[in-house]
Structures are given as C-alpha cells and as structure tokens.
Design a protein around this motif. Sequence first.
Motif, PDB file in Angstrom:
ATOM      1  N   ARG A  81       0.847  -1.180   0.000  1.00 40.54           N
ATOM      2  CA  ARG A  81       0.000   0.000   0.000  1.00 40.54           C
ATOM      3  C   ARG A  81       0.892   1.243   0.000  1.00 40.54           C
ATOM      4  NH1 ARG A  81      -5.283   0.541   1.106  1.00 40.54           N
ATOM      5  NH2 ARG A  81      -5.371  -1.605   1.887  1.00 40.54           N
ATOM      6  N   LEU A  82       0.552   2.216  -0.837  1.00 44.09           N
ATOM      7  CA  LEU A  82       1.349   3.430  -0.921  1.00 44.09           C
ATOM      8  C   LEU A  82       1.234   4.235   0.361  1.00 44.09           C
ATOM      9  CD1 LEU A  82       0.926   2.641  -3.983  1.00 44.09           C
ATOM     10  CD2 LEU A  82       1.161   5.079  -4.477  1.00 44.09           C
ATOM     11  N   GLY A  83       2.356   4.856   0.760  1.00 46.89           N
ATOM     12  CA  GLY A  83       2.373   5.673   1.959  1.00 46.89           C
ATOM     13  C   GLY A  83       1.643   6.991   1.757  1.00 46.89           C
ATOM     14  N   ALA A  84       1.540   7.733   2.841  1.00 46.19           N
ATOM     15  CA  ALA A  84       0.805   8.997   2.796  1.00 46.19           C
ATOM     16  C   ALA A  84       1.574  10.097   2.084  1.00 46.19           C
ATOM     17  CB  ALA A  84       0.465   9.443   4.219  1.00 46.19           C
ATOM     18  N   THR A  85       2.885   9.924   1.924  1.00 43.44           N
ATOM     19  CA  THR A  85       3.716  10.955   1.308  1.00 43.44           C
ATOM     20  C   THR A  85       4.207  10.477  -0.053  1.00 43.44           C
ATOM     21  OG1 THR A  85       4.462  11.711   3.480  1.00 43.44           O
ATOM     22  CG2 THR A  85       5.753  12.395   1.580  1.00 43.44           C
ATOM     23  N   CYS A  86       4.026  11.299  -1.064  1.00 41.93           N
ATOM     24  CA  CYS A  86       4.529  10.985  -2.401  1.00 41.93           C
ATOM     25  C   CYS A  86       4.809  12.296  -3.127  1.00 41.93           C
ATOM     26  CB  CYS A  86       3.532  10.131  -3.186  1.00 41.93           C
ATOM     27  SG  CYS A  86       1.915  10.904  -3.409  1.00 41.93           S
ATOM     28  N   SER A  87       5.541  12.215  -4.213  1.00 39.25           N
ATOM     29  CA  SER A  87       5.879  13.421  -4.961  1.00 39.25           C
ATOM     30  C   SER A  87       4.685  13.882  -5.795  1.00 39.25           C
ATOM     31  CB  SER A  87       7.087  13.158  -5.870  1.00 39.25           C
ATOM     32  OG  SER A  87       6.757  12.207  -6.866  1.00 39.25           O
ATOM     33  N   ASP A  88       4.676  15.185  -6.086  1.00 36.76           N
ATOM     34  CA  ASP A  88       3.593  15.734  -6.905  1.00 36.76           C
ATOM     35  C   ASP A  88       3.599  15.152  -8.312  1.00 36.76           C
ATOM     36  OD1 ASP A  88       2.954  17.242  -4.722  1.00 36.76           O
ATOM     37  OD2 ASP A  88       3.865  19.093  -5.465  1.00 36.76           O
ATOM     38  N   SER A  89       4.783  14.812  -8.824  1.00 35.09           N
ATOM     39  CA  SER A  89       4.880  14.272 -10.173  1.00 35.09           C
ATOM     40  C   SER A  89       4.197  12.919 -10.294  1.00 35.09           C
ATOM     41  CB  SER A  89       6.350  14.148 -10.587  1.00 35.09           C
ATOM     42  OG  SER A  89       6.972  15.410 -10.626  1.00 35.09           O
ATOM     43  N   LEU A  90       4.093  12.181  -9.196  1.00 35.52           N
ATOM     44  CA  LEU A  90       3.446  10.871  -9.252  1.00 35.52           C
ATOM     45  C   LEU A  90       1.995  11.020  -9.699  1.00 35.52           C
ATOM     46  CD1 LEU A  90       3.734   7.818  -8.675  1.00 35.52           C
ATOM     47  CD2 LEU A  90       2.889   8.278  -6.367  1.00 35.52           C
ATOM     48  N   ARG A  91       1.315  12.030  -9.208  1.00 40.28           N
ATOM     49  CA  ARG A  91      -0.076  12.253  -9.601  1.00 40.28           C
ATOM     50  C   ARG A  91      -0.176  12.568 -11.092  1.00 40.28           C
ATOM     51  NH1 ARG A  91       0.874  15.220  -4.917  1.00 40.28           N
ATOM     52  NH2 ARG A  91      -0.110  14.390  -3.033  1.00 40.28           N
ATOM     53  N   GLU A  92       0.782  13.327 -11.599  1.00 36.90           N
ATOM     54  CA  GLU A  92       0.761  13.689 -13.015  1.00 36.90           C
ATOM     55  C   GLU A  92       1.106  12.490 -13.896  1.00 36.90           C
ATOM     56  OE1 GLU A  92       3.417  16.935 -13.472  1.00 36.90           O
ATOM     57  OE2 GLU A  92       2.432  18.195 -11.976  1.00 36.90           O
ATOM     58  N   LEU A  93       2.089  11.707 -13.485  1.00 41.31           N
ATOM     59  CA  LEU A  93       2.516  10.577 -14.300  1.00 41.31           C
ATOM     60  C   LEU A  93       1.455   9.490 -14.374  1.00 41.31           C
ATOM     61  CD1 LEU A  93       6.226  10.277 -13.106  1.00 41.31           C
ATOM     62  CD2 LEU A  93       5.431  11.069 -15.329  1.00 41.31           C
ATOM     63  N   LEU A  94       0.780   9.235 -13.253  1.00 39.07           N
ATOM     64  CA  LEU A  94      -0.220   8.171 -13.201  1.00 39.07           C
ATOM     65  C   LEU A  94      -1.630   8.673 -13.459  1.00 39.07           C
ATOM     66  CD1 LEU A  94       1.072   6.149 -10.106  1.00 39.07           C
ATOM     67  CD2 LEU A  94       1.655   5.872 -12.512  1.00 39.07           C
ATOM     68  N   ARG A  95      -1.776   9.996 -13.599  1.00 38.94           N
ATOM     69  CA  ARG A  95      -3.088  10.613 -13.814  1.00 38.94           C
ATOM     70  C   ARG A  95      -4.055  10.238 -12.686  1.00 38.94           C
ATOM     71  NH1 ARG A  95      -2.965  11.978 -19.412  1.00 38.94           N
ATOM     72  NH2 ARG A  95      -0.739  12.260 -19.863  1.00 38.94           N
ATOM     73  N   LEU A  96      -3.551  10.337 -11.453  1.00 37.46           N
ATOM     74  CA  LEU A  96      -4.358  10.046 -10.267  1.00 37.46           C
ATOM     75  C   LEU A  96      -4.369  11.266  -9.361  1.00 37.46           C
ATOM     76  CD1 LEU A  96      -3.164   6.425  -9.356  1.00 37.46           C
ATOM     77  CD2 LEU A  96      -5.326   7.066 -10.406  1.00 37.46           C
ATOM     78  N   SER A  97      -5.529  11.605  -8.845  1.00 32.35           N
ATOM     79  CA  SER A  97      -5.634  12.775  -7.983  1.00 32.35           C
ATOM     80  C   SER A  97      -5.078  12.516  -6.590  1.00 32.35           C
ATOM     81  CB  SER A  97      -7.093  13.222  -7.880  1.00 32.35           C
ATOM     82  OG  SER A  97      -7.900  12.165  -7.374  1.00 32.35           O
ATOM     83  N   SER A  98      -5.242  11.283  -6.073  1.00 33.08           N
ATOM     84  CA  SER A  98      -4.773  10.963  -4.721  1.00 33.08           C
ATOM     85  C   SER A  98      -4.312   9.512  -4.651  1.00 33.08           C
ATOM     86  CB  SER A  98      -5.887  11.221  -3.691  1.00 33.08           C
ATOM     87  OG  SER A  98      -7.044  10.470  -4.036  1.00 33.08           O
ATOM     88  N   PRO A  99      -3.099   9.221  -5.140  1.00 34.69           N
ATOM     89  CA  PRO A  99      -2.590   7.851  -5.080  1.00 34.69           C
ATOM     90  C   PRO A  99      -2.210   7.393  -3.681  1.00 34.69           C
ATOM     91  CG  PRO A  99      -0.908   9.310  -5.945  1.00 34.69           C
ATOM     92  CD  PRO A  99      -2.162  10.133  -5.816  1.00 34.69           C
ATOM     93  N   ALA A 100      -1.952   8.324  -2.766  1.00 33.79           N
ATOM     94  CA  ALA A 100      -1.527   7.970  -1.414  1.00 33.79           C
ATOM     95  C   ALA A 100      -2.591   7.114  -0.734  1.00 33.79           C
ATOM     96  CB  ALA A 100      -1.265   9.221  -0.592  1.00 33.79           C
ATOM     97  N   GLY A 101      -2.129   6.038  -0.100  1.00 31.67           N
ATOM     98  CA  GLY A 101      -3.023   5.160   0.636  1.00 31.67           C
ATOM     99  C   GLY A 101      -3.620   4.047  -0.196  1.00 31.67           C
ATOM    100  N   GLN A 102      -3.472   4.086  -1.509  1.00 32.11           N
ATOM    101  CA  GLN A 102      -4.025   3.034  -2.352  1.00 32.11           C
ATOM    102  C   GLN A 102      -3.069   1.845  -2.428  1.00 32.11           C
ATOM    103  OE1 GLN A 102      -5.785   4.047  -6.126  1.00 32.11           O
ATOM    104  NE2 GLN A 102      -5.996   6.207  -5.577  1.00 32.11           N
ATOM    105  N   ARG A 103      -3.638   0.684  -2.689  1.00 30.72           N
ATOM    106  CA  ARG A 103      -2.804  -0.490  -2.917  1.00 30.72           C
ATOM    107  C   ARG A 103      -2.204  -0.403  -4.311  1.00 30.72           C
ATOM    108  NH1 ARG A 103      -3.145  -4.786   0.395  1.00 30.72           N
ATOM    109  NH2 ARG A 103      -2.566  -6.151  -1.322  1.00 30.72           N
ATOM    110  N   ILE A 104      -1.002  -0.976  -4.475  1.00 31.30           N
ATOM    111  CA  ILE A 104      -0.327  -0.916  -5.767  1.00 31.30           C
ATOM    112  C   ILE A 104      -1.155  -1.602  -6.846  1.00 31.30           C
ATOM    113  CG2 ILE A 104       0.969  -3.053  -5.407  1.00 31.30           C
ATOM    114  CD1 ILE A 104       2.237   0.191  -7.089  1.00 31.30           C
ATOM    115  N   GLU A 105      -1.936  -2.597  -6.451  1.00 31.43           N
ATOM    116  CA  GLU A 105      -2.814  -3.267  -7.409  1.00 31.43           C
ATOM    117  C   GLU A 105      -3.846  -2.301  -7.982  1.00 31.43           C
ATOM    118  OE1 GLU A 105      -6.040  -6.974  -7.537  1.00 31.43           O
ATOM    119  OE2 GLU A 105      -4.978  -6.464  -5.674  1.00 31.43           O
ATOM    120  N   GLU A 106      -4.402  -1.439  -7.129  1.00 35.99           N
ATOM    121  CA  GLU A 106      -5.397  -0.471  -7.576  1.00 35.99           C
ATOM    122  C   GLU A 106      -4.770   0.581  -8.494  1.00 35.99           C
ATOM    123  OE1 GLU A 106      -7.935  -0.723  -3.387  1.00 35.99           O
ATOM    124  OE2 GLU A 106      -6.689   1.027  -3.836  1.00 35.99           O
TER     125      GLU A 106
END
Length: 227
Positions: A81-106
């Motif tokens: 499961r992704l941690g609560a802290t991630c880089s801003d670019s992660l949201r842009e690269l994956l096109r996700l508004s809030s990837p933090a807290g999600q499982r890698i499968e999701e």
Amino acid sequence: MSGALTRLGATLRTAVDAAGRSLRTLLLGGAAVATLLLGLMLYYAWRSRQAARAAATAQRQVSNILSTVREGLFLLDRDLRLGATCSDSLRELLRLSSPAGQRIEEVLKPLVDAKTLTAAQKFLGLLWRDKVHEELIESVNPLSQIEVSFGNTHGGTDVRYLAFSFRRVRAADAVGDYILGVVSDVTDRVLLARELEHVKSDSDSQAALQLQLLRVEPAMLGVFLDA
C-alpha cells in the motif's frame, strides 16, 4: 519547681532552634532542587524548540523536493500500500488525484494487463524476502518499461511509456522497512530509440541496394541509370 521550668524552657528553645535549622535546611534544599528542576525544564524546553525547528526545516526541505522532482516517488509497506507521502509528479505521471493510501494493485490495474499485474505483485513480494539479490531480480522487473494509454481532452488517446524501479530500504528495526518506488516518463527516450532504429534500418537498406548495384553488369547498370 522554677529550676525544672527553666530547664524545660531551655530544652524547648533548643528543640525549636534545632527544628528551625532543620526547616531552613529543608527549605534551602527544596529551593535548590526547584532551581535545578527549573533549569532542566528550561533546557529541555529549549532543546524541544530546537528539535521542532529542525524537524520543520527538514519537513519543508522534503516538501520542496517532492514538489520539484520530476520522477514519481512513493513508499510501499508490506501490504503493498502506498504511503501517505509521495511526490507531486506521481499524480501527473499516473493521472491520479490521490494515489496515497491506495494499494499498488489499484494503481496499476488501469495501466497494465492482468498478466503484467500479477507478475508485478509477485516481483514486489520477492523484494520483501530477507535473502534476495535485489540487483539480480531487478533485471526481471515487469514494470521496467510499460506502455500506458490515457484519455486526453480531445477525446483521443495519449500513449506514454513509464519506467518503474523499486528498492527496499532497510531500517534498524524490520518493522520500519519499506520499498521505495520511482516512476519515470521515458517516452522521449523510447521514441528516439525507435527513430534511430528506423534510420539505421533505412541506412542498411540503402547500403544493401548499393552493394547490389555494384554487383550487376556495367551494361545493365547503365540501362538502370538511364531509365
């Protein structure tokens, strides 16, 4: 009777004097202890403020790094499961508004097929084993380069190429271990490599044609050039 009273009075005065000295000693000792405790409280309060300022400075630096780095950085726990802290670019690269807290499968399910998703989960499970050669299994990373498609504002599809890399970070206590994930957009690199391969293929074709021309009879070559 008067002598007894005199002696009793002297004894009482002696006892009172002794009690007074003891009380003064206790008061002085208590004042010294209170002063020492006050000094310790002030010292630890100062240390606490210093630590708080240092922590705030470190937090600002981490936030600045996460907001400016071009790669997508995130942490994975043992539940993948992704941690609560991630880089801003992660949201842009994956096109996700809030990837933090999600499982890698999701996170990966909309990006890759079921076979790649299963392979990725097994690969990440291997990283959590205590006796594993990380450099060796990195060569079989199924997410080292994947093609993903995103919808764009024009109703079409935007094709990108993403590269995932993972590294286990070990803490003093195994409970504090985590996996550091890094996502990079390698679209330009992939397209450039394809373009170079295309140019190389054209050059090889032209070289082969030139060799064939050199092997033909001069008369036939003249006819070919005059045509």
